[in-house]
Motif scaffolding. Structure first.
Motif, PDB file in Angstrom:
ATOM      1  N   LEU A 182       0.832  -1.197   0.000  1.00 27.97           N
ATOM      2  CA  LEU A 182       0.000   0.000   0.000  1.00 27.97           C
ATOM      3  C   LEU A 182       0.869   1.251   0.000  1.00 27.97           C
ATOM      4  CD1 LEU A 182      -2.673   1.565   0.319  1.00 27.97           C
ATOM      5  CD2 LEU A 182      -2.450   1.249   2.798  1.00 27.97           C
ATOM      6  N   ARG A 183       1.942   1.240   0.758  1.00 31.35           N
ATOM      7  CA  ARG A 183       2.819   2.405   0.831  1.00 31.35           C
ATOM      8  C   ARG A 183       3.460   2.696  -0.523  1.00 31.35           C
ATOM      9  NH1 ARG A 183       6.351   1.314   6.235  1.00 31.35           N
ATOM     10  NH2 ARG A 183       7.218   3.373   5.680  1.00 31.35           N
ATOM     11  N   ILE A 184       3.901   1.656  -1.208  1.00 32.67           N
ATOM     12  CA  ILE A 184       4.506   1.848  -2.526  1.00 32.67           C
ATOM     13  C   ILE A 184       3.463   2.311  -3.542  1.00 32.67           C
ATOM     14  CG2 ILE A 184       5.605   0.651  -4.457  1.00 32.67           C
ATOM     15  CD1 ILE A 184       7.177  -0.960  -2.464  1.00 32.67           C
ATOM     16  N   ALA A 185       2.237   1.771  -3.423  1.00 33.54           N
ATOM     17  CA  ALA A 185       1.157   2.205  -4.320  1.00 33.54           C
ATOM     18  C   ALA A 185       0.865   3.693  -4.139  1.00 33.54           C
ATOM     19  CB  ALA A 185      -0.096   1.377  -4.060  1.00 33.54           C
ATOM     20  N   LYS A 186       0.905   4.173  -2.885  1.00 35.32           N
ATOM     21  CA  LYS A 186       0.680   5.595  -2.609  1.00 35.32           C
ATOM     22  C   LYS A 186       1.770   6.450  -3.261  1.00 35.32           C
ATOM     23  CE  LYS A 186      -2.912   5.676   0.306  1.00 35.32           C
ATOM     24  NZ  LYS A 186      -4.123   6.513   0.109  1.00 35.32           N
ATOM     25  N   ILE A 187       3.009   5.988  -3.169  1.00 36.97           N
ATOM     26  CA  ILE A 187       4.118   6.732  -3.773  1.00 36.97           C
ATOM     27  C   ILE A 187       3.951   6.775  -5.292  1.00 36.97           C
ATOM     28  CG2 ILE A 187       6.618   6.717  -4.176  1.00 36.97           C
ATOM     29  CD1 ILE A 187       6.912   5.472  -1.383  1.00 36.97           C
ATOM     30  N   LYS A 188       3.588   5.637  -5.898  1.00 40.99           N
ATOM     31  CA  LYS A 188       3.384   5.587  -7.340  1.00 40.99           C
ATOM     32  C   LYS A 188       2.280   6.550  -7.772  1.00 40.99           C
ATOM     33  CE  LYS A 188       4.890   0.867  -8.477  1.00 40.99           C
ATOM     34  NZ  LYS A 188       4.419  -0.466  -8.958  1.00 40.99           N
ATOM     35  N   SER A 189       1.195   6.578  -7.000  1.00 42.10           N
ATOM     36  CA  SER A 189       0.052   7.412  -7.374  1.00 42.10           C
ATOM     37  C   SER A 189       0.369   8.896  -7.282  1.00 42.10           C
ATOM     38  CB  SER A 189      -1.152   7.086  -6.483  1.00 42.10           C
ATOM     39  OG  SER A 189      -0.934   7.508  -5.142  1.00 42.10           O
ATOM     40  N   LYS A 190       1.352   9.257  -6.435  1.00 39.54           N
ATOM     41  CA  LYS A 190       1.697  10.666  -6.239  1.00 39.54           C
ATOM     42  C   LYS A 190       2.962  11.077  -6.996  1.00 39.54           C
ATOM     43  CE  LYS A 190      -1.506  11.675  -3.134  1.00 39.54           C
ATOM     44  NZ  LYS A 190      -2.525  12.737  -3.347  1.00 39.54           N
TER      45      LYS A 190
END
Length: 267
Positions: free
Chosen positions: A168-176
């Motif tokens: 989830l943390r990596i997905a948040k970074i990718k999305s931003k």
């Protein structure tokens, strides 16, 4: 001014990985804290990493040597940038406020919270991790690295009370990431890559004799110590908090199960 603890330093001096941490610490201290030192502690035989503010108001960074031993430069940059995100965003103080609000003095206390309180407490703690992730990602971009690649070591992280799941943390970074790349870095991280060479030079010159070192444009302050493996938790933020949480959960269930079984049998 760069100071080491001569009695605690290994004979060979800091390794390449440790010098990389010092370089980043020098850079971020100079950029965000006007050279005011973050006390850097290398901890042996552990993977614990964390930041806290001591009684004198000094920022502290503890880095487990086992944690950084096999990290790539991008991963190490993200790890230290994430921890500095906690410091710049004043998360140690916020953590203390949250823990006082919920009456939490230890990991065990977290498990004694009611369901609703635990859910809200966990949301507040995890939000700070996500904030530090995005702050770290911005710093890593300023250094010319890929934040997603830098955060790749989080893929193995399991969700805990204080930390979101790594995927989830990596997905948040990718999305931003696109948003972060489009931002104007001039007010926050502009010029970091240009300062990196100076920081690397200064970190490499940190002596083991406690000698002061100054330049005309930068003053570097660091206290570097080598600690034995910690007996208890000493840092506000740990990337491996789940290990302790899981053991406590098993212990609580082990104590509760016989009582529940007897009650169910009698009923």
């Amino acid at each position: 001014m760069a100071i080491h603890s001569p009695s605690s330093l290994p004979p060979s001096g800091p390794s390449a990985r440790e010098l990389e941490v010092l370089k980043l610490s020098v850079l971020f201290d100079n950029h965000f804290f006007e050279g005011v030192p973050t006390q850097v502690h290398f901890t042996q035989n552990t993977e614990m990493v964390g930041t806290w503010i001591d009684e004198q108001g000094a920022a502290n960074l503890s880095v487990g040597l086992d944690r950084i031993q096999f990290m790539s430069s991008e991963q190490l940059a993200f790890l230290i940038a994430h921890e500095y995100g906690h410091l710049v965003l004043k998360h140690p103080d916020k953590t203390t406020e949250i823990q006082q609000q919920y009456g939490v003095n230890s990991t065990y206390d977290e498990f004694l919270l009611s369901f609703d309180m635990k859910r809200e407490y966990s949301r507040l703690m995890r939000d700070m991790e996500l904030q530090a992730d995005l702050f770290g990602a911005k710093l890593v971009l300023g250094l010319g690295h890929d934040p997603v690649s830098g955060a790749s070591f989080l893929l193995g992280e399991t969700k805990s009370i204080q930390h979101p799941e790594g995927t989830l943390r990596i997905a948040k970074i990718k999305s931003k990431q696109n948003t972060l790349e489009a931002e104007d870095f001039s007010g926050t991280i502009g010029g970091l890559a240009l300062q990196l060479g100076d920081a690397e030079l200064l970190a490499s010159l940190i002596p083991a004799e406690g000698v002061k070192f100054e330049t005309t444009d930068l003053t570097v302050k660091a206290v570097v110590e080598y600690w034995p493996a910690p007996v208890g938790r000493t840092a506000v933020d740990t990337l491996y908090g789940f290990e302790v949480s899981a053991l406590l959960t098993v212990a609580i269930l082990a104590c509760a199960l016989p009582r529940w079984w007897r009650k169910a049998s009698v009923g």
